[in-house]
Scaffold this motif. Structure first.
Motif, PDB file in Angstrom:
ATOM      1  N   GLU A 140       0.813  -1.211   0.000  1.00  0.00           N
ATOM      2  CA  GLU A 140       0.000   0.000   0.000  1.00  0.00           C
ATOM      3  C   GLU A 140       0.852   1.270   0.000  1.00  0.00           C
ATOM      4  N   ARG A 141       1.885   1.293   0.842  1.00  0.00           N
ATOM      5  CA  ARG A 141       2.654   2.527   1.013  1.00  0.00           C
ATOM      6  C   ARG A 141       3.762   2.681  -0.025  1.00  0.00           C
ATOM      7  N   VAL A 150       1.742   0.941  -4.200  1.00  0.00           N
ATOM      8  CA  VAL A 150       0.570   1.698  -4.649  1.00  0.00           C
ATOM      9  C   VAL A 150       0.779   3.192  -4.407  1.00  0.00           C
ATOM     10  N   GLY A 151       1.330   3.551  -3.250  1.00  0.00           N
ATOM     11  CA  GLY A 151       1.570   4.957  -2.945  1.00  0.00           C
ATOM     12  C   GLY A 151       2.517   5.619  -3.928  1.00  0.00           C
ATOM     13  N   ARG A 152       3.592   4.916  -4.270  1.00  0.00           N
ATOM     14  CA  ARG A 152       4.555   5.487  -5.225  1.00  0.00           C
ATOM     15  C   ARG A 152       3.938   5.648  -6.608  1.00  0.00           C
ATOM     16  N   ALA A 157       0.772   6.070  -7.272  1.00  0.00           N
ATOM     17  CA  ALA A 157      -0.206   7.164  -7.197  1.00  0.00           C
ATOM     18  C   ALA A 157       0.496   8.518  -7.257  1.00  0.00           C
ATOM     19  N   ASP A 158       1.588   8.671  -6.525  1.00  0.00           N
ATOM     20  CA  ASP A 158       2.335   9.929  -6.564  1.00  0.00           C
ATOM     21  C   ASP A 158       2.860  10.211  -7.958  1.00  0.00           C
ATOM     22  N   ASP A 193      -7.907  11.056  -8.978  1.00  0.00           N
ATOM     23  CA  ASP A 193      -8.204   9.633  -8.795  1.00  0.00           C
ATOM     24  C   ASP A 193      -6.950   8.783  -8.901  1.00  0.00           C
ATOM     25  N   THR A 247      -4.936   7.542  -6.643  1.00  0.00           N
ATOM     26  CA  THR A 247      -4.870   6.417  -5.714  1.00  0.00           C
ATOM     27  C   THR A 247      -5.731   5.258  -6.193  1.00  0.00           C
ATOM     28  N   ALA A 280      -3.913   3.684  -9.160  1.00  0.00           N
ATOM     29  CA  ALA A 280      -2.748   2.942  -8.687  1.00  0.00           C
ATOM     30  C   ALA A 280      -3.172   1.665  -7.970  1.00  0.00           C
ATOM     31  N   GLY A 281      -4.269   1.734  -7.221  1.00  0.00           N
ATOM     32  CA  GLY A 281      -4.778   0.544  -6.550  1.00  0.00           C
ATOM     33  C   GLY A 281      -5.219  -0.519  -7.524  1.00  0.00           C
TER      34      GLY A 281
END
Length: 207
Positions: A132-133, A136-138, A140-141, A147, A149, A152-153
């Protein structure tokens, strides 16, 4: 009685002791999996006291994480695939993932991590946090937008599905597909996740 020798022939924590413990643990984890390996058995094989392993690594989970850190670092693999033409991002991510998992050394470590997470709820939580961090977080950034996140999810779910189908469950024909063929079949779905679902056209209300 003088006990300065450490007792039972066990070694004290010298400069190379940590690396020797890691080497023993790595071999045992790869051979037996996460669950059956105990701190006591590792200490006996390494010729050290179990308390010394706790001193270096804190716990069995800490030791396991250190073993994985020797060759496998999924967030760094992903980070190397993000820069470049946005239109080719799905292919780069797919190729980076497949290359890391197909590698004889890295693949063993990564598979060990996934299988251990299935067996241990605490490790499952750690792996989930990692995904997640750090993944997916990278993504999303990197994607940006309101949208990011969600997109990326969706991409992360597809990556996870590929890992389980190809490497954990060994589902054919996906498991034996050459990387180029696999990427050719999967990249359209990955691209759809990156760009998100198409927006529905606004319908005009009748006057």
């Amino acid at each position: 009685m003088n006990k300065s020798g450490g007792g039972r022939g066990r070694r004290r924590g010298g400069p190379d002791t940590r690396e020797e413990i890691l080497a023993v643990a790595r071999r045992r984890f790869l051979a037996d999996g996460y669950g059956p390996v105990t701190m006591r058995s590792l200490a006996a094989e390494a010729g050290v006291d179990a308390a010394l392993i706790s001193y270096f690594f804190g716990s069995k989970k800490g030791l396991f994480g250190a073993v994985l850190g020797l060759v496998a670092n999924p967030p760094e693999v992903l980070a190397g695939a993000l820069p470049g033409d946005p239109a080719e991002l799905p292919e780069r991510v797919l190729r980076a993932l497949v290359t890391a998992w197909d590698d004889p050394e890295n693949g063993k470590q990564l598979l060990l991590m996934v299988r251990a997470a299935v067996q241990d709820p605490d490790l499952s939580r750690l792996v989930r946090d990692l995904v997640e961090r750090e993944i997916v977080g990278r993504i999303a950034d990197h994607l940006g937008g309101p949208d990011a996140t969600a997109r990326a999810g969706a991409l992360g779910v597809q990556l996870s599905g590929l890992i389980f189908a190809r490497y954990v469950l060994v589902v054919e024909p996906v498991a034996s597909m050459p990387p180029d063929e696999l990427i050719r079949y999967l990249s359209p779905g990955f691209r759809a996740a990156v760009h998100g679902p198409p927006r529905r056209p606004r319908t005009r209300r009748p006057r």
